[in-house]
Design a protein around this motif. Structure first.
Motif, mmCIF file in Angstrom:
data_model
loop_
_atom_site.group_PDB
_atom_site.id
_atom_site.type_symbol
_atom_site.label_atom_id
_atom_site.label_comp_id
_atom_site.label_asym_id
_atom_site.label_seq_id
_atom_site.Cartn_x
_atom_site.Cartn_y
_atom_site.Cartn_z
ATOM 1 N N LEU A 136 49.303 35.127 47.908
ATOM 2 C CA LEU A 136 50.128 35.665 46.830
ATOM 3 C C LEU A 136 51.014 36.738 47.444
ATOM 4 C CD1 LEU A 136 47.514 35.768 44.005
ATOM 5 C CD2 LEU A 136 49.827 34.847 43.756
ATOM 6 N N LEU A 137 52.329 36.611 47.252
ATOM 7 C CA LEU A 137 53.279 37.440 47.997
ATOM 8 C C LEU A 137 54.239 38.185 47.086
ATOM 9 C CD1 LEU A 137 54.253 34.551 50.432
ATOM 10 C CD2 LEU A 137 52.695 36.433 50.977
ATOM 11 N N LYS A 138 54.637 39.360 47.540
ATOM 12 C CA LYS A 138 55.726 40.083 46.859
ATOM 13 C C LYS A 138 56.579 40.752 47.926
ATOM 14 C CE LYS A 138 56.803 43.475 43.286
ATOM 15 N NZ LYS A 138 57.851 42.676 42.638
ATOM 16 N N PRO A 145 62.654 45.267 54.881
ATOM 17 C CA PRO A 145 62.013 44.468 53.830
ATOM 18 C C PRO A 145 61.060 43.424 54.418
ATOM 19 C CG PRO A 145 64.413 44.149 53.848
ATOM 20 C CD PRO A 145 64.101 45.112 54.923
ATOM 21 N N HIS A 146 59.899 43.298 53.812
ATOM 22 C CA HIS A 146 58.927 42.304 54.288
ATOM 23 C C HIS A 146 58.026 41.891 53.130
ATOM 24 C CE1 HIS A 146 56.825 46.153 54.412
ATOM 25 N NE2 HIS A 146 55.727 45.462 54.216
ATOM 26 N N TYR A 147 57.405 40.737 53.268
ATOM 27 C CA TYR A 147 56.494 40.271 52.220
ATOM 28 C C TYR A 147 55.141 40.954 52.367
ATOM 29 C CZ TYR A 147 59.483 36.733 50.185
ATOM 30 O OH TYR A 147 60.500 36.100 49.513
ATOM 31 N N GLN A 148 54.670 41.504 51.241
ATOM 32 C CA GLN A 148 53.309 42.043 51.192
ATOM 33 C C GLN A 148 52.394 40.928 50.708
ATOM 34 O OE1 GLN A 148 54.052 45.246 48.392
ATOM 35 N NE2 GLN A 148 53.164 46.665 49.860
ATOM 36 N N ILE A 149 51.214 40.865 51.300
ATOM 37 C CA ILE A 149 50.231 39.879 50.837
ATOM 38 C C ILE A 149 49.341 40.565 49.801
ATOM 39 C CG2 ILE A 149 48.345 38.357 51.535
ATOM 40 C CD1 ILE A 149 49.676 38.270 54.345
ATOM 41 N N LEU A 150 49.493 40.157 48.540
ATOM 42 C CA LEU A 150 48.697 40.765 47.466
ATOM 43 C C LEU A 150 47.298 40.172 47.433
ATOM 44 C CD1 LEU A 150 51.384 40.571 44.634
ATOM 45 C CD2 LEU A 150 50.887 42.514 46.099
ATOM 46 N N LYS A 196 37.906 36.801 44.051
ATOM 47 C CA LYS A 196 37.571 38.239 44.123
ATOM 48 C C LYS A 196 38.886 38.995 43.983
ATOM 49 C CE LYS A 196 33.302 37.404 45.838
ATOM 50 N NZ LYS A 196 32.118 37.517 44.998
ATOM 51 N N GLY A 197 39.157 39.506 42.817
ATOM 52 C CA GLY A 197 40.431 40.191 42.588
ATOM 53 C C GLY A 197 41.574 39.212 42.741
ATOM 54 N N MET A 198 42.415 39.405 43.767
ATOM 55 C CA MET A 198 43.531 38.470 43.988
ATOM 56 C C MET A 198 43.280 37.606 45.222
ATOM 57 S SD MET A 198 46.796 40.773 42.828
ATOM 58 C CE MET A 198 46.232 42.320 43.501
ATOM 59 N N ASP A 199 42.062 37.647 45.744
ATOM 60 C CA ASP A 199 41.680 36.790 46.878
ATOM 61 C C ASP A 199 40.798 35.644 46.368
ATOM 62 O OD1 ASP A 199 42.923 38.419 48.917
ATOM 63 O OD2 ASP A 199 41.289 39.853 48.624
ATOM 64 N N PHE A 200 40.676 34.625 47.195
ATOM 65 C CA PHE A 200 39.895 33.454 46.785
ATOM 66 C C PHE A 200 39.348 32.765 48.033
ATOM 67 C CE2 PHE A 200 44.467 33.393 45.936
ATOM 68 C CZ PHE A 200 44.926 32.660 47.013
ATOM 69 N N ALA A 201 38.363 31.870 47.845
ATOM 70 C CA ALA A 201 37.768 31.163 48.988
ATOM 71 C C ALA A 201 37.488 29.721 48.576
ATOM 72 C CB ALA A 201 36.486 31.859 49.415
ATOM 73 N N PHE A 202 37.624 28.804 49.541
ATOM 74 C CA PHE A 202 37.527 27.384 49.199
ATOM 75 C C PHE A 202 36.403 26.620 49.905
ATOM 76 C CE2 PHE A 202 42.091 28.311 48.428
ATOM 77 C CZ PHE A 202 42.106 28.042 47.072
ATOM 78 N N THR A 203 35.785 27.201 50.944
ATOM 79 C CA THR A 203 34.829 26.365 51.705
ATOM 80 C C THR A 203 33.557 26.052 50.909
ATOM 81 O OG1 THR A 203 34.171 28.378 52.854
ATOM 82 C CG2 THR A 203 35.518 26.853 54.088
ATOM 83 N N GLY A 204 33.112 26.989 50.047
ATOM 84 C CA GLY A 204 31.923 26.727 49.216
ATOM 85 C C GLY A 204 32.178 25.537 48.302
ATOM 86 N N GLU A 235 44.064 32.024 38.289
ATOM 87 C CA GLU A 235 43.464 33.310 37.893
ATOM 88 C C GLU A 235 44.000 34.436 38.781
ATOM 89 O OE1 GLU A 235 39.102 33.734 37.753
ATOM 90 O OE2 GLU A 235 39.393 35.893 38.019
ATOM 91 N N ALA A 236 44.000 34.213 40.091
ATOM 92 C CA ALA A 236 44.478 35.249 41.017
ATOM 93 C C ALA A 236 45.970 35.526 40.801
ATOM 94 C CB ALA A 236 44.220 34.806 42.457
ATOM 95 N N THR A 237 46.735 34.465 40.534
ATOM 96 C CA THR A 237 48.180 34.618 40.307
ATOM 97 C C THR A 237 48.451 35.417 39.034
ATOM 98 O OG1 THR A 237 48.579 32.504 41.393
ATOM 99 C CG2 THR A 237 50.347 33.342 40.000
ATOM 100 N N GLU A 238 47.715 35.096 37.983
ATOM 101 C CA GLU A 238 47.896 35.805 36.705
ATOM 102 C C GLU A 238 47.611 37.299 36.899
ATOM 103 O OE1 GLU A 238 45.269 34.503 33.583
ATOM 104 O OE2 GLU A 238 46.720 35.083 32.047
#
Ligand code: FE2
Length: 324
Positions: A136-138, A145-150, A196-204, A235-238
């Motif tokens: 997720l970037l802003k 100027p650079h993209y922050q990873i939210l 977790k907040g704006m992070d997520f995990a896919f291996t599980g 969810e993380a995007t919202e």
């Protein structure tokens, strides 16, 4: 400024030609991933074979000649080293031969920037979802100027997760788009959900869904893994949209070709009265057009890199690239 852009970070050798922000050509040839996944040396060999043809295809499509080219861009990273090197060498050869300026481009910046341009948005939150990345970037404005990873994936990109699952349950071709096709006739089975907040995990999720192979129908498994992973992204995007007070969302990257993901993100935006934008699929897949687009802007803004400093970086993170 007639600019050629070369993309070769993974299975695609792409060449784009841009003039004044307009994409005149966006041509490509791809390595056939098949059921083996990507073998770096084989993919790079294929790019070497295809390079000349794709460059010619792009020049013909744009109705220009090589001597007309005024600037060159190429993907510096992130990506597979052996593959990146092919594009880098092709770009350097063109720049040296023509005596024109050259710029390295961050692949993720290119996806985000061409999408913002195509959507006509000013300052969106961008969900970048591809094989290797999910972020997720802003854009943080200011002198550099650079993209922050939210927020981002803790483990693998959602695209790789869906491709790996397709291989696990032996879908042909083993791609996320085949998962989507099977998902159209599936029912929901509960799956692990990790945000977790704006992070997520896919291996599980991947491990659990793979463990049900042969026990549940392919349709139900595809539907459930797709809905669960996309719901996590939503969810993380919202959360990112609300926390940053944003009113525009863009989605980009290979997985942004999914109509189901776009449908789910559109409904999040609709609920909050926000605008939702995306680019044509040719810009969500890996492509040279987006590289040429960013390269032209960098060159017009006076940024270029001497040939001997034009390198590649496999782990070139988006938050380290200045967006000129
Ligand atoms: Fe990409």
């Amino acid at each position: 400024m007639l600019t050629i852009g070369i993309e070769s970070s993974a299975h695609t050798f792409g060449v784009g030609i841009v003039d004044k922000g307009r994409v005149l050509a966006n041509e490509k040839l791809m390595y056939d991933v098949g059921s083996r996944g990507m073998i770096p040396s084989k993919v790079a060999e294929t790019h070497v074979k295809n390079a000349r043809t794709v460059i010619r295809m792009a020049l013909d499509k744009a109705k220009v000649e090589m001597r007309d080219i005024e600037g060159v861009g190429y993907t510096r990273g992130p990506g597979i080293g052996a593959c990146l090197q092919v594009g880098q060498l092709a770009a350097k050869t063109i720049a040296a031969g023509l005596g024109v300026k050259i710029v390295p481009v961050n692949h993720a910046v290119a996806h985000a920037e061409i999408t913002k341009h195509e959507a006509g948005f000013g300052d969106p939150i961008t969900l970048y979802v591809s094989g290797g990345n999910s972020q997720l970037l802003k854009l943080a404005k200011g002198p550099s100027p650079h993209y922050q990873i939210l927020g981002e994936t803790f483990d693998i990109g959602v695209g790789n997760m869906l491709d790996a699952f397709a291989r696990e349950i032996k879908l042909k071709p083993a791609w996320g788009s085949t998962v989507a096709r099977f998902a159209a006739n599936g029912k929901y089975i509960e799956m692990p959900y990790t945000v977790k907040g704006m992070d997520f995990a896919f291996t599980g999720l991947l491990t659990y869904a793979s463990s049900l192979a042969g026990k549940e129908s392919k349709e139900d498994l595809c539907y459930s893994i797709q809905e669960t992973s996309f719901a996590m992204l939503c969810e993380a995007t919202e959360r990112a949209l609300l926390l940053t007070n944003s009113d525009e969302l863009c989605v980009c990257g290979g997985v942004a070709q999914s109509s189901r993901l776009k449908e789910m993100l559109a409904s999040v935006c609709k609920e909050h009265g926000m605008r939702f934008g995306f680019a044509a699929n040719e810009f969500n897949a890996d492509n040279g057009g987006m590289i040429a687009y960013v390269a032209e802007r960098m060159l017009r803004n006076g940024f270029s890199v001497p040939l001997e400093r034009c390198d590649i970086e496999q782990r070139y993170r988006i938050d380290r690239a200045v967006v000129y």
